[in-house]
Write an enzyme that holds these catalytic residues in place. Structure first.
Site, PDB file in Angstrom:
ATOM      1  N   HIS A 168       3.584 -57.464 -26.958  1.00  5.61           N
ATOM      2  CA  HIS A 168       2.788 -57.381 -25.734  1.00  5.61           C
ATOM      3  C   HIS A 168       1.404 -56.829 -26.057  1.00  5.61           C
ATOM      4  O   HIS A 168       1.255 -55.902 -26.856  1.00  5.61           O
ATOM      5  CB  HIS A 168       3.466 -56.486 -24.697  1.00  5.61           C
ATOM      6  CG  HIS A 168       2.968 -56.724 -23.314  1.00  5.61           C
ATOM      7  ND1 HIS A 168       1.818 -56.144 -22.836  1.00  5.61           N
ATOM      8  CD2 HIS A 168       3.435 -57.508 -22.315  1.00  5.61           C
ATOM      9  CE1 HIS A 168       1.601 -56.546 -21.596  1.00  5.61           C
ATOM     10  NE2 HIS A 168       2.569 -57.387 -21.255  1.00  5.61           N
ATOM     11  N   HIS A 169       0.392 -57.430 -25.424  1.00  2.00           N
ATOM     12  CA  HIS A 169      -0.993 -57.053 -25.740  1.00  2.00           C
ATOM     13  C   HIS A 169      -1.305 -55.604 -25.380  1.00  2.00           C
ATOM     14  O   HIS A 169      -2.266 -55.023 -25.899  1.00  2.00           O
ATOM     15  CB  HIS A 169      -1.958 -57.980 -24.990  1.00  2.00           C
ATOM     16  CG  HIS A 169      -3.234 -58.239 -25.726  1.00  2.00           C
ATOM     17  ND1 HIS A 169      -3.911 -57.255 -26.413  1.00  2.00           N
ATOM     18  CD2 HIS A 169      -3.976 -59.366 -25.901  1.00  2.00           C
ATOM     19  CE1 HIS A 169      -5.005 -57.757 -26.957  1.00  2.00           C
ATOM     20  NE2 HIS A 169      -5.067 -59.037 -26.673  1.00  2.00           N
ATOM     21  N   SER A 170      -0.512 -54.989 -24.513  1.00  2.00           N
ATOM     22  CA  SER A 170      -0.765 -53.589 -24.162  1.00  2.00           C
ATOM     23  C   SER A 170      -0.505 -52.650 -25.336  1.00  2.00           C
ATOM     24  O   SER A 170      -0.966 -51.505 -25.335  1.00  2.00           O
ATOM     25  CB  SER A 170       0.109 -53.173 -22.975  1.00  2.00           C
ATOM     26  OG  SER A 170       1.488 -53.296 -23.283  1.00  2.00           O
ATOM     27  N   GLY A 172      -1.749 -52.993 -28.257  1.00  2.00           N
ATOM     28  CA  GLY A 172      -2.979 -52.863 -29.021  1.00  2.00           C
ATOM     29  C   GLY A 172      -3.792 -54.140 -28.969  1.00  2.00           C
ATOM     30  O   GLY A 172      -3.294 -55.182 -28.537  1.00  2.00           O
TER      31      GLY A 172
END
Length: 515
Positions: A168-170, A172
């Protein structure tokens, strides 16, 4: 779902791994929030990536020279990836909507997925493509840390096995995540050595302008141009966030495109050819990548407009199917927080040291010149001019400050809506990541290619360039409702590189040609 016949998921028999809690360096902003050693607040950008209209996942596709051994990967994960707090933490949201990372035990049975594949499958390449397509129909399960790896042990046209990391992009930004994965690799020639990445020469932009201006007779003029460029770029950014849209073309995304699955395709070209052009034209690899991308997009759009209009006017600079003055821009998300390098991340995993991490991004809106050119070198000359102009601007710093101000003033929902508007009013996402200069292996598996991309963004197209030794992989992530023929665009970009390289050699511009 497509290509599900003959698949059964086999999860390795492994007990949960208990991870150790480590302290983490925090920014001044993070210090303002109450947290314990086992909890950290989710950064503003990280929270934004969990909004329904911007739920972005990163995919890192790796081709292996040999069949992948899941047991070896599983045995090494606790010593590497799980040492990073993000990969051993749950995302928890309290009643007030506040998100935080909470350390947890990691059950690798839920993260390493090994489908059993019919050995008589007709098209392994199509199977892998459809498997990844089906992954993009879903998000990651928030009841566990937000990452997983899928191991596809079958022989494709360019590998003996394929590993697909879904993150998931959250967790990094893209560069940080790729650096972390590369920190888990070692050189094939020297299994104790980390991979080396190309070094970029400093061009003195942004923070270096004071030094340059003090040694330049025209320093004041240089500063005036810097501020003017920044003013214009920020004005365009604000207009784009409110009303300024790109020209509607056959590749414009429809409403809610971010909810559609993505077809991921890639093609490998010669990195040496790109370096030959770079040296001959006194450019950067990024200039060449942007140049051949706008050349490929111009050819692709010319063909699509011809099909749409029902007749073909031609494919020359003076006779073609393209409308005049197409506004077509790419969004570049730039991490402005100092990122940890490969060595720093490797030390974190091996020696329990601290490493910088986090999403703190600014925006650059990069215009692409769409139009057919009889001289192939005109595409990269135009690209260099555009990129040099963007380098002489503080756009990324100011847009980051604006985004942070909107977030603090109006809250995450409004900030997310404004970011979504910027993406909807532009056409695609572009990135170019430098890769290792030598052959590398991860957990003893020698890699043949790297292909990073993502899904969940509002655009119908994302273009990624990823170098690896003497190869450059062009990766497209597309909404196939808009791009029913993504391989044609891949071929157009690859053919554009060939035409540019041939023009350089024919005119004797390169040292190779002169010798």
């Amino acid at each position: 779902m497509e290509s599900e016949e003959g698949i059964r998921l086999r999860k390795p028999d492994l007990k949960p791994v208990e991870t150790k809690v480590k302290s983490k360096e925090r920014d001044e902003e993070d210090k303002k929030e109450s947290c314990t050693a086992e909890e950290e607040p989710v950064s503003p950008a990280g929270r934004m990536f969990h909004e329904p209209n911007f739920n972005v996942h990163v995919l890192a596709i790796m081709g292996s020279k040999y069949k992948i051994q899941p047991d070896v990967a599983i045995a090494n994960a606790p010593k590497t990836l799980l040492k990073h707090p993000r990969f051993s933490s749950l995302l928890v949201e309290d009643e007030g909507g506040k998100m935080k990372w909470v350390r947890t035990e990691v059950d690798l049975n839920k993260h390493v997925i090994v489908p059993e594949i019919d050995p008589n499958i007709e098209s392994p390449d199509k199977f892998v493509e459809d498997y990844i397509y089906n992954l993009t129909k879903t998000g990651l399960d928030k009841s566990k840390p937000l990452w997983e790896v899928h191991i596809l042990n079958l022989t494709t046209s360019d590998a003996k096995g394929v590993a697909v990391f879904r993150i998931h992009h959250s967790l990094g930004d893209g560069m940080s995540l790729m650096s972390l994965l590369l920190a888990c690799t070692r050189q094939v020639a020297d299994p104790t050595a980390l991979p080396t990445l190309p070094t970029r020469k400093s061009d003195g932009r942004n923070g270096g302008f004071i030094r340059r201006s003090s040694h330049c007779f025209f320093g004041i003029w240089w500063l005036l141009v810097l501020f003017w460029n920044t003013f214009v770029d920020v004005l365009m950014f604000m207009a784009t966030s409110l009303f300024l849209r790109d020209t509607k073309t056959p590749i414009s995304a429809p409403p809610n495109s971010e909810l559609n699955p993505r077809r991921i395709v890639h093609k490998t070209v010669s990195f040496d050819d790109m370096k030959l052009v770079k040296d001959a034209m006194n450019m950067t690899i990024n200039d060449v990548a942007v140049g051949i991308t706008q050349a490929g997009l111009s050819k692709y759009l010319n063909r699509r407009y011809g099909e749409k209009n029902g007749y073909d006017k031609g494919a020359s600079e003076t006779k073609n199917n393209l409308p005049n003055k197409i506004r077509l821009r790419s969004v570049l998300l730039i991490n402005i927080r100092p990122s940890a390098g490969i060595q720093e991340l490797a030390d974190m995993m091996e020696k329990d040291t601290e490493a910088k991490w986090g999403n703190w991004v600014g925006y650059i809106l990069l215009p692409f010149d769409i139009g057919l050119r009889d001289d192939p070198l005109d595409y990269i000359r135009k690209a260099k001019k555009t990129i040099d102009r963007k380098k002489h601007s503080l756009e990324v710093l100011v847009t980051s400050a604006i985004a942070n101000f909107v977030l603090r003033l109006l809250g995450i929902k409004r900030a997310s809506a404004q970011s979504h508007k910027i993406f909807c009013n532009t056409t695609f996402v572009f990135s170019n990541l430098p890769g290792p200069l030598e052959e590398i292996g991860i957990y003893g598996h020698e890699l043949l290619y790297l292909a990073p991309t993502s899904y969940g963004q509002p655009h119908a197209l994302m273009v990624n360039f990823q170098s690896y030794i003497n190869k450059m992989t062009i990766v497209l992530s597309v909404d196939e409702n808009v791009f029913p023929d993504p391989y044609k665009l891949c071929d157009d970009i690859a053919e554009s590189l060939k035409l540019v390289k041939d023009a350089v050699v024919k005119r004797g511009l390169s040292a190779t040609a002169q010798n």
